[in-house]
Design an enzyme around this catalytic site. Structure first.
Site, PDB file in Angstrom:
ATOM      1  N   HIS A 206       0.856  -1.192   0.000  1.00 42.84           N
ATOM      2  CA  HIS A 206       0.000   0.000   0.000  1.00 42.84           C
ATOM      3  C   HIS A 206       0.889   1.239   0.000  1.00 42.84           C
ATOM      4  CE1 HIS A 206      -2.823   2.984   1.639  1.00 42.84           C
ATOM      5  NE2 HIS A 206      -3.800   2.161   1.295  1.00 42.84           N
ATOM      6  N   CYS A 244      -3.865   2.827  -4.570  1.00 47.26           N
ATOM      7  CA  CYS A 244      -4.779   3.571  -3.707  1.00 47.26           C
ATOM      8  C   CYS A 244      -4.850   5.010  -4.203  1.00 47.26           C
ATOM      9  CB  CYS A 244      -4.306   3.501  -2.255  1.00 47.26           C
ATOM     10  SG  CYS A 244      -5.382   4.429  -1.153  1.00 47.26           S
ATOM     11  N   HIS A 271      -7.754   0.427  -4.012  1.00 45.70           N
ATOM     12  CA  HIS A 271      -8.626   1.226  -3.145  1.00 45.70           C
ATOM     13  C   HIS A 271      -9.009   2.449  -3.950  1.00 45.70           C
ATOM     14  CE1 HIS A 271      -6.396  -0.155   0.791  1.00 45.70           C
ATOM     15  NE2 HIS A 271      -7.038  -1.146   0.188  1.00 45.70           N
ATOM     16  N   ASP A 316     -12.953   3.159  -0.739  1.00 46.96           N
ATOM     17  CA  ASP A 316     -12.107   3.411   0.429  1.00 46.96           C
ATOM     18  C   ASP A 316     -12.879   4.296   1.390  1.00 46.96           C
ATOM     19  OD1 ASP A 316      -9.906   3.129   1.980  1.00 46.96           O
ATOM     20  OD2 ASP A 316      -8.505   4.023   0.600  1.00 46.96           O
ATOM     21  N   HIS A 317     -12.160   5.028   2.200  1.00 45.55           N
ATOM     22  CA  HIS A 317     -12.823   5.833   3.233  1.00 45.55           C
ATOM     23  C   HIS A 317     -14.037   6.569   2.687  1.00 45.55           C
ATOM     24  CE1 HIS A 317      -8.499   6.357   4.925  1.00 45.55           C
ATOM     25  NE2 HIS A 317      -8.888   5.106   4.882  1.00 45.55           N
ATOM     26  N   TYR A 330     -14.876   4.687   8.029  1.00 44.18           N
ATOM     27  CA  TYR A 330     -15.369   3.342   7.706  1.00 44.18           C
ATOM     28  C   TYR A 330     -16.828   3.106   8.084  1.00 44.18           C
ATOM     29  CZ  TYR A 330     -10.817   1.926   6.087  1.00 44.18           C
ATOM     30  OH  TYR A 330      -9.669   1.823   5.347  1.00 44.18           O
TER      31      TYR A 330
HETATM   32  C1  DNO Z   1      -6.662   3.277   6.557  1.00 41.00           C
HETATM   33  C2  DNO Z   1      -6.045   2.384   5.577  1.00 41.00           C
HETATM   34  C3  DNO Z   1      -4.693   1.898   6.013  1.00 41.00           C
HETATM   35  C4  DNO Z   1      -4.306   0.737   5.161  1.00 41.00           C
HETATM   36  C5  DNO Z   1      -2.938   0.238   5.415  1.00 41.00           C
HETATM   37  C6  DNO Z   1      -2.551  -0.786   4.403  1.00 41.00           C
HETATM   38  O1  DNO Z   1      -7.804   3.403   6.587  1.00 41.00           O
HETATM   39  O2  DNO Z   1      -6.009   2.921   4.317  1.00 41.00           O
HETATM   40  O3  DNO Z   1      -4.711   1.502   7.338  1.00 41.00           O
HETATM   41  O4  DNO Z   1      -5.158  -0.314   5.412  1.00 41.00           O
HETATM   42  O5  DNO Z   1      -2.033   1.259   5.390  1.00 41.00           O
HETATM   43  O6  DNO Z   1      -1.496  -1.532   4.871  1.00 41.00           O
END
Ligand code: DNO
Length: 358
Positions: A206, A244, A271, A316-317, A330
């Protein structure tokens, strides 16, 4: 594109699998054994139990995010090989339970970093926010407090055991610059990739979030040059990335559409989310909608579609909307809207691509 949704487990999430089941198009759950201390082996029984529970809802469990890397490995300490051996065993155990992709990162001490978890947006919702000048002038301990106060649940990458050792860790990292961190990543990968390859597992690093150095700590997965260097370490098919858009894209020099075009074949996992970047380097997370932020989410999905992307994708978020009380970033609602947007873009590309009339 194989649509997935991140979930933190029965005791650790405000969202349930029953709820996720009702989001159209979600095939799999991105999961982890969040209660495992970093560096320990994930035992087969624990893995199986969690995977069975998730599968009982009809979801696949192909993707784990994350198996975190012990600081000793990133620091290159003498005891690193013990933790590398544990990591290999975890890969084998996950593979035995059918896991295909393992997401990880190589960020020293801090994982994703924000200065405000509930920053108000114009529409009345809140979202994660990064104030650049604040981080530049902040005592890291204060940041840890902000993160800890944001949620009753432990946030991934911000485990209290690690945070308790913060001063010690900062001392140790004085000896590690970017070059040294690359060397340590290389040693880690040379050890684990043969195991991953043998097990048919793809490792997916990531990017650093945000993709620049913070608190003087080195960060190395920051843009396309990092990928070139990563693949030069090993051309193993198991040496992959997690693309990402919101992390790497927080630096406007990183054109995420170009990155998706060039690196999708190396990305078993993506992501997708949006951020709005301000001139002073601050950024706020937004909805997934392209017009709401600075990332061309539409262009990214179209680039993936053009390549017949078969990798795992998760929204993602999200923002915190409709009064939802949830883990920062989340919640259920905005991520579910994100899924629908991504699917809409994908299906829109299908129709255009085939020149069909509806
Ligand atoms: C947060 C995420 C990170 C991600 C890690 C991957 O919400 O984007 O915690 O899971 O960095 O290793």
């Amino acid at each position: 594109m194989n649509v997935t949704f991140r979930w933190y487990g029965r005791d650790n999430d405000t969202v349930t699998l029953e709820q996720i089941k009702q989001i159209p198009g979600v095939k799999g759950i991105v999961w982890a054994l969040h209660q495992k201390p970093v560096g320990e082996v994930w035992e087969k029984d624990d893995i199986q139990e969690e995977a069975d529970y998730i599968r009982s809802f009809g979801f696949h469990t192909d993707v784990v995010e994350s198996v975190n890397v012990h600081e000793s490995i990133k620091l290159g300490n003498n005891d690193r090989f013990k933790y590398i051996e544990n990591y290999k065993q975890t890969i084998r155990n996950l593979a035995e339970a059918g896991v295909k992709v393992i997401c990880y990162n190589f960020m020293p001490i801090f994982d994703w970093t924000r200065t405000d978890m509930f920053h108000p947006l114009e529409d009345g919702s809140t979202a994660l926010f990064y104030e650049k000048a604040k981080v530049e002038n902040l005592d890291p301990k204060e940041l840890i407090r902000t993160v800890a106060e944001a949620s009753d649940l432990t946030l991934p990458g911000w485990e209290p055991e690690k945070m308790a050792r913060i001063s010690e860790l900062f001392e140790e990292y004085k000896a590690v610059d970017e070059e040294q961190l690359w060397t340590n990543l290389g040693i880690f990968l040379k050890e684990i990739l043969p195991v991953a390859e043998e097990c048919d597992v793809q490792m997916a690093i990531h990017p650093d979030d945000p993709p620049w150095s913070i608190f003087g700590l080195p960060r190395i997965i920051t843009g396309p040059e990092s990928y070139e260097r990563l693949f030069a370490i090993s051309d193993s098919p198991s040496n992959g990335i997690t693309m990402c858009t919101g992390s790497m894209g927080a630096n406007p020099d990183n054109d995420m559409v170009q990155i998706a075009e060039k690196y999708a074949s190396h990305a078993p996992f993506s992501h997708i989310r949006n951020v709005k970047i301000y001139e002073n380097g601050n950024f706020t997370e937004t909805s997934h909608y392209t017009q709401d932020g600075s990332i061309d989410v539409k262009g990214v999905v179209e680039a993936l579609h053009k390549q017949h992307y078969g990798g795992y994708v998760r929204p993602d978020h999200g923002r915190h909307i409709w009064g939802e009380q949830c883990r920062p970033g989340y919640g259920l609602y905005d991520r579910a809207l994100g899924v629908m947007y991504l699917l809409g873009l994908w299906d829109g590309s299908e129709t255009t691509g085939k020149g069909q009339l509806l």
